[in-house]
Each structure stands twice: as C-alpha cells, then as structure tokens.
Design an enzyme around this catalytic site. Structure first.
Site, PDB file in Angstrom:
ATOM      1  N   GLY A 294       0.816  -1.213   0.000  1.00 60.29           N
ATOM      2  CA  GLY A 294       0.000   0.000   0.000  1.00 60.29           C
ATOM      3  C   GLY A 294       0.848   1.260   0.000  1.00 60.29           C
ATOM      4  N   HIS A 465     -23.685  -6.779 -31.937  1.00 60.20           N
ATOM      5  CA  HIS A 465     -23.196  -8.154 -32.025  1.00 60.20           C
ATOM      6  C   HIS A 465     -22.182  -8.258 -33.164  1.00 60.20           C
ATOM      7  CE1 HIS A 465     -23.132 -12.502 -32.004  1.00 60.20           C
ATOM      8  NE2 HIS A 465     -23.319 -12.475 -33.311  1.00 60.20           N
TER       9      HIS A 465
END
Ligand SMILES: Cc1cc2nc3c(=O)[nH]c(=O)nc-3n(C[C@H](O)[C@H](O)[C@H](O)COP(=O)(O)OP(=O)(O)OC[C@H]3O[C@@H](n4cnc5c(N)ncnc54)[C@H](O)[C@@H]3O)c2cc1C
Length: 490
Positions: A294, A465
């Site tokens: 972190g 599509h």
C-alpha cells in the site's frame, strides 16, 4: 493592486493536481502549479502509465506465444527487456511532456520546485537551485499524492542501499538518473518500474492491485514469482468469486499465491525471507523482494501543522467539497486518502470549481477500480456480500465469456461478468468483471449506476453483435432469468 498574486496555487502536478490547475484556468482563474518532480505525478512517472506500458508489452508477448491458436506461424518469439523498458520510458516522456504543454497552453505557470504552505493564502516555492519565491493566492489546492508504505517486518531496517528505499517522487527521479535505483534486493513499485533486468526469483509481499499487476507482468517475463498475502484471498477487497477466478488463472500461469500467509522476517543480504501460515512456516530465497503493501499520503514538510490543517489519520481531512478545515485550502487525491488516479482527477475538478467560488459536491457513486492483469479485472459498486450485509434483497446475474462469440473470435474466452442488483426496484448495485477488456466494459455499468437506471433498462439496451459488451447485457438478463445464451433448469 490585487489582494492576491494569483487565484489558485496547486501543489502537486499529478492526475489530481494538473487537472485541477487546468480546470481552474479554464474557468478564468490565474493559476500556479508547483511540483518537485516532473509533471504527471506518480501516475504518469511511476505508476499507472509505466505499469500499463510494461503490461502492454507483456500482453503482446502472450498473444504472440499463442499465435498458433489463431492459425498463425511465428518463430523466435521473445523479448528484449531493455527495449521493453525503453518503450515505457519513451511513452512516459511523451505523456509528461503533454501535461507540461497543456499547462502552458492553458496559461498555468508551472514551477519545478517544492511547495510549502506558510499561511492560509501563502505558499513558498523552493526550486532545486535554492531560489525561494513567496506567492499568495485566494485558494490553495494540495495534491501532493502518496509514497510507498513501510511495514515493520524485521530485517527491513538494515539500512544501506537495500534498506532505505522509501523516497518521494523527486528523490526517486534523482536516484534513477544517478543509476542507483533498483540496485538493492528490496523493491517498491518505483524500483519495479525502473528495473534493468528481470529478476530470476521475485517475492511479492501484498496481493492487492499493485502486487498482483507486477506479479503478472514479471511472471510473464520469466521471473519465478511467489506472492504473499496475509488476508485469505488474492485481491482482498474484490468480490471473492471474481478474485477466485483470477487466482485460478494466475496460478495456472505459474505464479505461486500464498494467501493467509504472513512474512515475518526478511534478510536482504542473504536474500531470504521467513513466512508463517496456518498450513505451516517456511523460508523462501529471492533475488528481489517487492514491497506492495500500500501507499501512504505524502504531506511531509508541507507546513500543514503550522496552518492547523486537520488530519484523518495520515490523510488530509476534507468535506464533500474537497475543502479542509481551513476555508481557503483544499486537498485532493492520494494526499486526501484516495488511491485512484481517476478519482483524484474528478476531485481536482471539483476543488478547482469550489476554489473559484463554486459549490460543487464530489459524487462518489459508481467509481470504477481496475486491475490490468490478463485477463483484466474491473469492479464498481457493492460486492454481492456487501449488498447482503447492507440488507438488500440481492439478485445476481452472471454470464461467462466462454459462451460469447466475440471472446472466442479473439481467443480470450475466460472469465465472467457478475451484476449485483436489488429485487424491489431493480436498482443496479454493482458490477464485477474478470475477462477480456474488463477495464473498458465496466463503464457501461458505471454510467447506468450514475443515471440510476434499472436492470431492465440495462438488459433492454440493444448491444451490438458480436461484442464483448454483450456479456454485460446477458449478465443483466440473467438477473431476471432471461439470458438467451444460458440454459436454465426447468
Ligand atoms: C505502480 C502503481 C500503479 C498504479 N496504477 C494505477 C492505475 O492503473 N489506475 C489508477 O487509477 N491508479 C493507479 N495507481 C495510483 C495512482 O498513481 C495514484 O492514485 C495517483 O497518482 C494519485 O494522484 P495524485 O495527484 O493525488 O498524486 P500523485 O500522482 O502522487 O502526484 C503528487 C505529486 O505531488 C508532488 N509533490 C509532493 N509534495 C510536494 C511538494 N511539497 N511540493 C511540490 N510537489 C510535491 C510529487 O512530486 C508528485 O508529482 C498506481 C500507483 C502505483 C504506485
């Protein structure tokens, strides 16, 4: 004579600071922006862009290795690490120059130097050659970012080149230029993006986003990678089904992922670490150990105490207008406790508007978070568990990429889309994707959530599509049991 020299001073030119400066200038403000490193901050110089550029090379390498799957013949597939890193440096330089250009074109005065707040409306800028300039402004925006975090593992305090690798960005830049960065056995992300060679054995401590991305990249470049994570799963904050799927795929690619395991000692000279877990204790030898536990806000030497700025642990405390307790001073990005470049940017825009007299609130709905492994991970909103814990009547829809024409066409048919919604109004609460181009796909759901659209509106939106976005539509349909390409038990 004007009351102040300028309208806004921004300290820090990262993805929080430079958009704040540009936006303040767009709104008509006279603006100064100060940074001790190059423009672009951690994100452009040491974080997002260097990692994604290295990963760009890695992804192309992986594609080339799978050329036969496409019916292609390709021989001598390999890489030149020096060239990979040179490409990264070139792209960083181009983008850093681009930010400097934008600041300039917007009339923002950029000072290469260190800023210190010496009063509620006054900043002292000290340039590298020691020149000090005092500037007054109606408002000050703090955007000083973060640095890699220490954790107290015995052995990390050995000192010398290996032991003291936690520098701020300006110091990292100096050491990189002097060729002294990345030489020791201990790495932070700064050293990992500046490496001169691929380590034979890489131990990664911390399996959150940064640790996971480096593990993926260096494994693909040939390192023997072992990850240590004290929490029970890879990517501890991510939906467990999504993290579990990525964990399976990374393990298959050769990364050893040791969850529920704590590194308890490191010997940087002998290049060995000791770990402990419920399954037993052990030792591992490494060539480099990457500390990826972190980052912490960087506000050292900024003068915050002198002007009485209230803190929230190590981060600067701010309200929803990005204002600190001192009315003329704002704080944004990692310095204010953030951890994502795009959030810092929006906070910068909000702070700029308010610094010039506006009253814009920061809207934190539908923030995307992304992990650039292959396949990618992208999430937004609540996980299934968080939604249940919050008391919602949760309805989940899923669709896997293995059933999708476009995913098969591009040979990337792994992973799934998971949508979390609530039953009563069909509100979309979150989306979690592991799969091809997940980091692009997530934004469809972010926009839907921002507009408070329902699951019906998402599932009835006509999707082209063949596209990967059809997986999002089918996952939304699955919430209602109406996914066309899913077989339901009668
Ligand atoms: C390896 C890595 C990968 C990452 N990948 C991603 C990613 O893919 N996506 C994402 O969203 N986030 C990513 N991040 C996080 C992201 O980089 C940070 O959230 C983001 O840079 C924070 O922006 P900021 O403007 O708040 O601060 P920073 O980008 O840290 O910039 C702060 C700037 O302030 C300067 N400064 C500090 N103090 C002073 C001072 N007193 N005077 C003058 N200048 C000063 C610093 O030199 C620095 O340039 C990554 C981080 C790392 C380390």
């Amino acid at each position: 004579m004007a009351e102040f020299d300028v309208d806004v001073i921004v300290i820090g030119a990262g993805p929080g600071g430079y958009p704040a400066a540009i936006h303040a200038a767009q709104l008509g403000g006279k603006v100064v922006c100060i940074d001790a490193d190059n423009t672009g901050g951690t994100c452009l110089n040491w974080g997002c862009i260097p990692t994604k550029t290295i990963i760009g090379s890695v992804a192309a390498l992986e594609q080339a290795k799978h050329a036969a799957d496409f019916g292609l013949t390709m021989s001598n597939v390999g890489f030149d690490f020096g060239a990979v890193m040179a490409r990264k440096d070139k792209i960083v330089k181009q983008l850093v120059g681009g930010v400097a250009f934008l600041l300039n074109k917007n009339g923002v005065r950029f000072i290469l130097g260190r800023g210190k707040i010496v009063g509620p409306n006054t900043v002292e800028a000290t340039t590298e050659d020691g020149k000090v300039e005092k500037i007054t402004a109606k408002s000050i925006i703090i955007a000083t970012g973060s640095v890699p975090m220490h954790i107290p593992i015995p052995g990390l305090d050995q000192g010398g080149a290996d032991g003291d690798v936690w520098f701020d960005n300006a110091e990292v830049k100096k050491r990189k230029a002097a060729g002294t960065l990345s030489n020791g056995a201990l790495w932070t992300s700064n050293e990992a993006v500046s490496a001169k060679e691929v380590p034979g054995r890489l131990a990664v401590i911390g399996a959150a986003v940064v640790g996971t991305e480096f593990a993926y990249a260096y494994n693909a470049l040939g390192s023997d990678v072992t990850m240590f994570e004290v929490m029970p799963q890879l990517l501890p904050t991510i939906d467990s089904e999504i993290a579990g799927e990525l964990s399976k795929l990374l393990t298959k690619s050769g990364i050893k992922i040791m969850t529920g395991t704590k590194v308890v000692a490191i010997d940087l000279k002998a290049k060995k670490l000791k770990y402990t877990s419920e399954k037993g204790d052990g030792e591992l030898e490494f060539d480099k150990v990457l500390m990826a536990v972190g980052r912490r806000p960087f506000t050292d030497g900024l003068g915050l105490e002198e002007v009485g700025i209230a803190m929230n642990k190590r981060a600067i405390a701010v309200d929803e207008y990005m204002r600190t307790n001192v009315p003329s001073i704002y704080a944004i990005g990692d310095a204010a406790g953030g951890g994502l470049a795009h959030v810092a940017t929006r906070e910068g825009e909000v702070a700029a508007e308010n610094a010039l007299g506006g009253s814009t609130k920061m809207d934190r709905r539908a923030i995307p978070a992304c992990i650039y492994t292959e396949p990618e991970v992208a999430v937004t909103g609540l996980t299934e568990q968080q939604a249940k814990d919050a008391g919602y009547d949760v309805k989940v829809g899923r669709f896997t990429f293995k059933a999708l024409g476009k995913a098969l066409a591009i040979n990337e048919n792994v992973g799934l889309v998971k949508i979390v919604s609530e039953a009563r109004y069909g509100e979309i609460l979150g989306a979690h994707i592991v799969g091809p181009h997940a980091t692009d796909l997530i934004h469809e759901v972010c926009v839907s959530m921002k507009l408070e659209s329902t699951i019906e509106e998402l599932m009835h939106t006509i999707h082209a599509h063949p596209t990967l976005a059809e997986a999002v539509m089918e996952a939304a349909q699955d919430v209602k049991g109406h996914s066309i390409h899913t077989v339901y038990k009668k």
